[in-house]
Design a protein around this motif. Structure first.
Motif, PDB file in Angstrom:
ATOM      1  N   THR A  21       0.995  -1.176  -0.007  1.00  0.00           N
ATOM      2  CA  THR A  21      -0.301  -0.026  -0.053  1.00  0.00           C
ATOM      3  C   THR A  21       0.779   1.290   0.262  1.00  0.00           C
ATOM      4  O   THR A  21       0.694   2.173  -0.562  1.00  0.00           O
ATOM      5  N   GLY A  22       1.837   1.143   0.702  1.00  0.00           N
ATOM      6  CA  GLY A  22       2.840   2.287   0.862  1.00  0.00           C
ATOM      7  C   GLY A  22       3.410   2.850  -0.391  1.00  0.00           C
ATOM      8  O   GLY A  22       3.609   3.880  -0.908  1.00  0.00           O
ATOM      9  N   VAL A  23       3.791   1.328  -1.179  1.00  0.00           N
ATOM     10  CA  VAL A  23       4.546   1.775  -2.557  1.00  0.00           C
ATOM     11  C   VAL A  23       3.570   2.229  -3.649  1.00  0.00           C
ATOM     12  O   VAL A  23       3.681   3.061  -4.286  1.00  0.00           O
ATOM     13  N   LEU A  24       2.506   2.092  -3.607  1.00  0.00           N
ATOM     14  CA  LEU A  24       1.349   2.243  -4.320  1.00  0.00           C
ATOM     15  C   LEU A  24       0.795   3.874  -4.105  1.00  0.00           C
ATOM     16  O   LEU A  24       0.824   4.622  -5.142  1.00  0.00           O
ATOM     17  N   LEU A  25       0.945   4.211  -2.606  1.00  0.00           N
ATOM     18  CA  LEU A  25       0.650   5.426  -2.387  1.00  0.00           C
ATOM     19  C   LEU A  25       1.760   6.475  -2.898  1.00  0.00           C
ATOM     20  O   LEU A  25       1.608   7.631  -3.550  1.00  0.00           O
ATOM     21  N   VAL A  26       2.966   6.133  -2.746  1.00  0.00           N
ATOM     22  CA  VAL A  26       4.146   6.774  -3.124  1.00  0.00           C
ATOM     23  C   VAL A  26       4.096   7.133  -4.768  1.00  0.00           C
ATOM     24  O   VAL A  26       4.262   7.952  -5.239  1.00  0.00           O
ATOM     25  N   ALA A  27       3.835   5.845  -5.291  1.00  0.00           N
ATOM     26  CA  ALA A  27       3.719   5.807  -6.922  1.00  0.00           C
ATOM     27  C   ALA A  27       2.651   6.810  -7.217  1.00  0.00           C
ATOM     28  O   ALA A  27       2.859   7.626  -8.353  1.00  0.00           O
ATOM     29  N   LEU A  28       1.526   6.881  -6.584  1.00  0.00           N
ATOM     30  CA  LEU A  28       0.460   7.660  -7.040  1.00  0.00           C
ATOM     31  C   LEU A  28       0.607   9.205  -6.785  1.00  0.00           C
ATOM     32  O   LEU A  28       0.522  10.050  -7.659  1.00  0.00           O
ATOM     33  N   ALA A  29       1.433   9.468  -5.588  1.00  0.00           N
ATOM     34  CA  ALA A  29       1.817  10.813  -5.306  1.00  0.00           C
ATOM     35  C   ALA A  29       2.861  11.078  -6.371  1.00  0.00           C
ATOM     36  O   ALA A  29       2.809  12.258  -6.941  1.00  0.00           O
ATOM     37  N   TRP A  30       3.646  10.296  -6.791  1.00  0.00           N
ATOM     38  CA  TRP A  30       4.647  10.655  -8.072  1.00  0.00           C
ATOM     39  C   TRP A  30       4.068  11.053  -9.219  1.00  0.00           C
ATOM     40  O   TRP A  30       4.198  12.282 -10.055  1.00  0.00           O
ATOM     41  N   ASP A  34       3.939  14.584 -11.217  1.00  0.00           N
ATOM     42  CA  ASP A  34       4.522  14.823 -12.295  1.00  0.00           C
ATOM     43  C   ASP A  34       3.423  15.363 -13.204  1.00  0.00           C
ATOM     44  O   ASP A  34       3.527  16.205 -14.008  1.00  0.00           O
ATOM     45  N   GLY A  35       2.206  14.877 -13.077  1.00  0.00           N
ATOM     46  CA  GLY A  35       0.988  15.579 -13.888  1.00  0.00           C
ATOM     47  C   GLY A  35       0.826  17.118 -13.764  1.00  0.00           C
ATOM     48  O   GLY A  35       0.936  17.832 -14.556  1.00  0.00           O
ATOM     49  N   ARG A  36       1.066  17.407 -12.348  1.00  0.00           N
ATOM     50  CA  ARG A  36       0.851  18.930 -12.094  1.00  0.00           C
ATOM     51  C   ARG A  36       2.020  19.357 -12.689  1.00  0.00           C
ATOM     52  O   ARG A  36       2.086  20.749 -13.194  1.00  0.00           O
ATOM     53  N   GLU A  37       3.479  19.012 -12.588  1.00  0.00           N
ATOM     54  CA  GLU A  37       4.467  19.548 -13.095  1.00  0.00           C
ATOM     55  C   GLU A  37       4.428  19.695 -14.733  1.00  0.00           C
ATOM     56  O   GLU A  37       4.676  20.860 -15.238  1.00  0.00           O
ATOM     57  N   SER A  38       4.070  18.832 -15.380  1.00  0.00           N
ATOM     58  CA  SER A  38       3.621  18.619 -16.746  1.00  0.00           C
ATOM     59  C   SER A  38       2.637  19.824 -17.207  1.00  0.00           C
ATOM     60  O   SER A  38       2.831  20.593 -18.004  1.00  0.00           O
ATOM     61  N   ALA A  39       1.510  20.184 -16.218  1.00  0.00           N
ATOM     62  CA  ALA A  39       0.575  20.996 -16.543  1.00  0.00           C
ATOM     63  C   ALA A  39       1.145  22.379 -16.310  1.00  0.00           C
ATOM     64  O   ALA A  39       0.910  23.523 -17.143  1.00  0.00           O
ATOM     65  N   ARG A  40       2.006  22.612 -15.249  1.00  0.00           N
ATOM     66  CA  ARG A  40       2.758  23.803 -14.948  1.00  0.00           C
ATOM     67  C   ARG A  40       3.678  24.321 -16.238  1.00  0.00           C
ATOM     68  O   ARG A  40       3.669  25.501 -16.715  1.00  0.00           O
ATOM     69  N   TRP A 427      -6.102  31.508 -14.755  1.00  0.00           N
ATOM     70  CA  TRP A 427      -5.125  31.824 -13.886  1.00  0.00           C
ATOM     71  C   TRP A 427      -4.324  30.637 -13.178  1.00  0.00           C
ATOM     72  O   TRP A 427      -5.097  29.883 -12.824  1.00  0.00           O
ATOM     73  N   PRO A 428      -2.975  30.596 -13.470  1.00  0.00           N
ATOM     74  CA  PRO A 428      -2.313  29.377 -12.936  1.00  0.00           C
ATOM     75  C   PRO A 428      -2.100  29.125 -11.853  1.00  0.00           C
ATOM     76  O   PRO A 428      -1.920  30.329 -10.668  1.00  0.00           O
ATOM     77  N   ASP A 429      -2.288  28.016 -11.226  1.00  0.00           N
ATOM     78  CA  ASP A 429      -2.088  27.718  -9.806  1.00  0.00           C
ATOM     79  C   ASP A 429      -0.791  28.187  -9.172  1.00  0.00           C
ATOM     80  O   ASP A 429      -0.710  28.579  -7.892  1.00  0.00           O
ATOM     81  N   GLY A 430       0.224  28.073 -10.032  1.00  0.00           N
ATOM     82  CA  GLY A 430       1.468  28.385  -9.587  1.00  0.00           C
ATOM     83  C   GLY A 430       1.774  29.633  -8.889  1.00  0.00           C
ATOM     84  O   GLY A 430       2.702  30.387  -8.651  1.00  0.00           O
TER      85      GLY A 430
END
Length: 443
Positions: A21-30, A34-40, A427-430
């Protein structure tokens, strides 16, 4: 044994499930990060493009949107776009210049020399307009001589002496004091046009290259004229001299040669730059004789016995037609056959930085020039004329450069004004919560 394993729930129970579960949560967070950074990044690039579109419509809005793009994601693309926006207001042209084949610029950027297809060589006197963000003014111009079919020009650092190569193969030295006068250094044969010329800082030494591949060196002090054995099998595309005239570079379609001119009576072919797998195009040598640019390659030529390719200029799109250095070699401007004029940072020669595409070039570039301090850049466009830019004060930190303008620092953008200038980008979140915002708060 089987019953005991079943009782413990198998390998995925207990601690195993917790770890999974921990591994899956870490992967999901990544994935989410990554999606947020790509959008940024995508938003920043959209804003950078919008800033480019606004240059001719609203300069202040263009700089504001471009600054927001850099604030959101500072990469080579957003920085170069913002620098280009800053330079857009600093461009001008030489009125009346057309079909320019070659041009040269004095060290202080106040004197220019141009040769055109109309058999005119023109001397231009230039001055800043005295207002920030404006192009150069032409204060005077004079035609050295009509019916002079020139193909290549060079200037001494003080702009008082010019070297003019003709399509008839002749090379003339022009003294441009109170009364202009010329003398012929190389008599033309009417067969081999001069294709490139260069002068040392004081005009004491010169080099000329020819369409047929020949090279001629000239030493004013000793009156010596030397034609080394033919080393180029094709037209010499460009020629360069160090400020002291002790080192030279000649570039043709087949090779680039570094010359040792310590003894002007005996030019020595000190080294040959290996072909980088792309057309050579033009080349240039820095004033200190340590750095050369040929094609899209940066070279260390300080020790001719150990010529080293240092880096590739990133993003070059077409054949290099012109290259010019600042006096200390920390900056350069290049012109491409496809029409791009690019301002480069070379403080770290191993990592060239594309600072900006100089805006406004109307067509394929025929030649470029740069003042010694990097304050003035010029390009000649084939079939057109000469464009100039005041590039002084431009650094590798365009956000700081742009925010030096007090009008931009004082501006605050609301969501309503953002909707009008951002080209549909929300308006960008960043940038934080929607509300009065400025990308220059800490500068």
């Amino acid at each position: 044994m089987t019953n005991q394993r079943a009782a413990r729930g198998g390998p995925w129970s207990g601690l195993g499930l917790i770890l999974l579960t921990g591994v899956l949560l870490v992967a999901l967070a990544w994935v989410v990060a990554d999606g947020r950074e790509s959008a940024r990044i995508a938003t920043a690039r959209d804003l950078a493009l919008q800033g480019v579109r606004l240059r001719d419509v609203d300069d202040l809005a263009a700089r504001l949107v471009g600054a927001a793009a850099v604030e959101l994601h500072a990469d080579a693309g957003t920085r170069a776009a913002l620098t280009g926006t800053l330079l857009a207001g600093r461009q001008g042209n030489l009125p009346g210049a057309s079909d320019v084949r070659d041009l040269a610029l004095s060290a202080d950027g106040r004197i220019a020399l141009s040769a055109d297809a109309h058999e005119r060589v023109v001397r231009w006197e230039l001055a800043p307009q005295g207002l920030p963000g404006r192009g150069l003014l032409v204060t005077a111009s004079s035609t050295l001589q009509d019916r002079l079919d020139a193909s290549a020009v060079a200037l001494t650092a003080d702009g008082r002496t010019g070297l003019i190569g003709g399509r008839d193969g002749s090379v003339r030295v022009w003294e441009m004091g109170g009364h202009s006068r010329s003398r012929t250094v190389v008599a033309g044969d009417g067969v081999r046009p001069v294709s490139a010329v260069a002068l040392s800082r004081d005009g004491g030494r010169a080099v000329a290259g020819f369409d047929g591949g020949g090279v001629v060196f000239w030493d004013a002090a000793g009156g010596q004229l030397r034609r080394p054995s033919e080393v180029h099998a094709s037209a010499v595309l460009s020629a360069g001299l160090s400020a002291d005239g002790r080192r030279a570079l000649t570039v043709s379609e087949d090779k680039a040669v570094v010359w040792d001119l310590a003894d002007p009576a005996r030019p020595v072919q000190a080294g040959v730059l290996t072909r980088p797998g792309v057309p050579w195009g033009a080349g240039a040598l820095s004033a200190d004789g340590r750095t050369a640019v040929t094609g899209n390659q940066v070279w260390d030529v300080g020790d001719p016995a150990r010529l080293r390719r240092l880096a590739t200029l990133p993003g070059v799109r077409s054949l290099m037609i012109g290259v010019a250095f600042t006096s200390d070699g920390s900056g350069a401007v290049t012109g491409e056959d496809g029409g791009r004029v690019v301002w480069w940072g070379l403080r770290d020669r191993l990592r060239p930085v594309l600072l900006a595409e100089l805006p406004g070039s109307p067509g394929p570039v025929g030649a470029v020039a740069l003042s010694a301090d990097g304050g003035v850049a010029m390009s000649a466009a084939a079939g057109w004329g000469v464009m100039s830019w005041q590039v002084g004060g431009i650094s590798d930190d365009p956000l700081r450069d742009v925010c030096a303008d007090s009008a931009l620092r004082a501006l605050r953008v609301t969501p309503e004004t953002w909707a009008k200038i951002a080209g549909g980008v929300g308006w960008p979140d960043g940038l934080g919560d929607p509300g009065p915002h400025n990308p220059c708060p800490a500068l």
